[in-house]
Design a protein around this motif. Structure first.
Motif, PDB file in Angstrom:
ATOM      1  N   TYR A   1       0.845  -1.195   0.000  1.00 52.34           N
ATOM      2  CA  TYR A   1       0.000   0.000   0.000  1.00 52.34           C
ATOM      3  C   TYR A   1       0.879   1.243   0.000  1.00 52.34           C
ATOM      4  CZ  TYR A   1      -4.001  -2.918   1.301  1.00 52.34           C
ATOM      5  OH  TYR A   1      -4.988  -3.863   1.328  1.00 52.34           O
TER       6      TYR A   1
ATOM      7  N   ARG B   1      -3.625   4.909  -0.072  1.00 50.12           N
ATOM      8  CA  ARG B   1      -4.755   3.995  -0.308  1.00 50.12           C
ATOM      9  C   ARG B   1      -4.522   3.098  -1.517  1.00 50.12           C
ATOM     10  NH1 ARG B   1      -9.193   6.772  -2.000  1.00 50.12           N
ATOM     11  NH2 ARG B   1     -10.462   4.911  -1.736  1.00 50.12           N
TER      12      ARG B   1
ATOM     13  N   HIS C   1       3.050  -1.195   4.227  1.00 49.77           N
ATOM     14  CA  HIS C   1       2.530   0.163   4.075  1.00 49.77           C
ATOM     15  C   HIS C   1       3.696   1.122   3.906  1.00 49.77           C
ATOM     16  CE1 HIS C   1      -1.703  -0.775   5.027  1.00 49.77           C
ATOM     17  NE2 HIS C   1      -1.151  -1.773   5.719  1.00 49.77           N
TER      18      HIS C   1
ATOM     19  N   SER D   1      -5.745   2.772  -7.380  1.00 49.93           N
ATOM     20  CA  SER D   1      -6.615   3.176  -6.276  1.00 49.93           C
ATOM     21  C   SER D   1      -7.685   2.103  -6.090  1.00 49.93           C
ATOM     22  CB  SER D   1      -7.279   4.519  -6.590  1.00 49.93           C
ATOM     23  OG  SER D   1      -8.224   4.354  -7.636  1.00 49.93           O
ATOM     24  N   PRO D   2      -8.348   2.081  -4.927  1.00 44.88           N
ATOM     25  CA  PRO D   2      -9.417   1.099  -4.721  1.00 44.88           C
ATOM     26  C   PRO D   2     -10.502   1.186  -5.800  1.00 44.88           C
ATOM     27  CG  PRO D   2      -8.826   2.135  -2.651  1.00 44.88           C
ATOM     28  CD  PRO D   2      -8.080   2.863  -3.720  1.00 44.88           C
TER      29      PRO D   2
END
Length: 160
Positions: A47, A50, A118, A139-140
């Motif tokens: 990650y 996000r 992360h 991105s999500p």
């Protein structure tokens, strides 16, 4: 001019490796569909904010996470760190366990250990240009429009 020649020869060798990997993967998938072997792997969800880091193997149409098979006797976290180094040139110390996904993909009965990393920013990546030929952040919202490997799609679906 020696460095230019070395670059050309490296590109040729990389191209040959990509062909071998593509053919080998196709043959392996046929074998796996016949034999239904058990397989254990480790993948890392990287990650950056996000966004998730996706990698594109030379031998498949889908995008996935960095990672791969466990070597005999290898711990899942050690395999994940080894694969991060091999595929991206990233040395990482600590990975957070993120769960296990089980399923049958590519004809294999898979047991995949997931880890998370992360980062504040994406470091310079060193793709091998043989097994891994591209990397991108998604991105999500973008993930729904990207073809993902079965294990990665299952992981993302379970974490929503």
């Amino acid at each position: 001019m020696p460095s230019l020649e070395r670059t050309r020869s490296t590109r040729v060798v990389d191209a040959v490796w990509r062909v071998v990997l593509r053919l080998g993967f196709r043959l392996a998938r046929i074998w796996w569909h016949v034999r239904r072997p058990h397989h254990e792997g480790a993948l890392v969800a990287v990650y950056v904010g996000r966004a998730l880091l996706l990698v594109k193997p030379s031998y498949r149409a889908e995008w996935g996470f960095p990672g791969g098979s466990l070597d005999p006797g290898e711990a899942p976290d050690a395999a994940a760190r080894r694969e991060m180094q091999e595929e991206l040139g990233l040395s990482v110390d600590a990975l957070s366990p993120a769960g296990i996904v089980r399923g049958t993909w590519d004809g294999r009965i898979d047991h995949v250990h997931f880890f998370e990393l992360h980062l504040d920013c994406l470091p310079a990546l060193r793709l091998d240009n043989r097994e891994i030929v591209a990397a991108q952040l998604a991105s999500p919202e973008e993930l729904t429009g990207i073809a993902l490997t079965g294990a990665v799609a299952a992981f993302i679906g379970s974490s929503r």
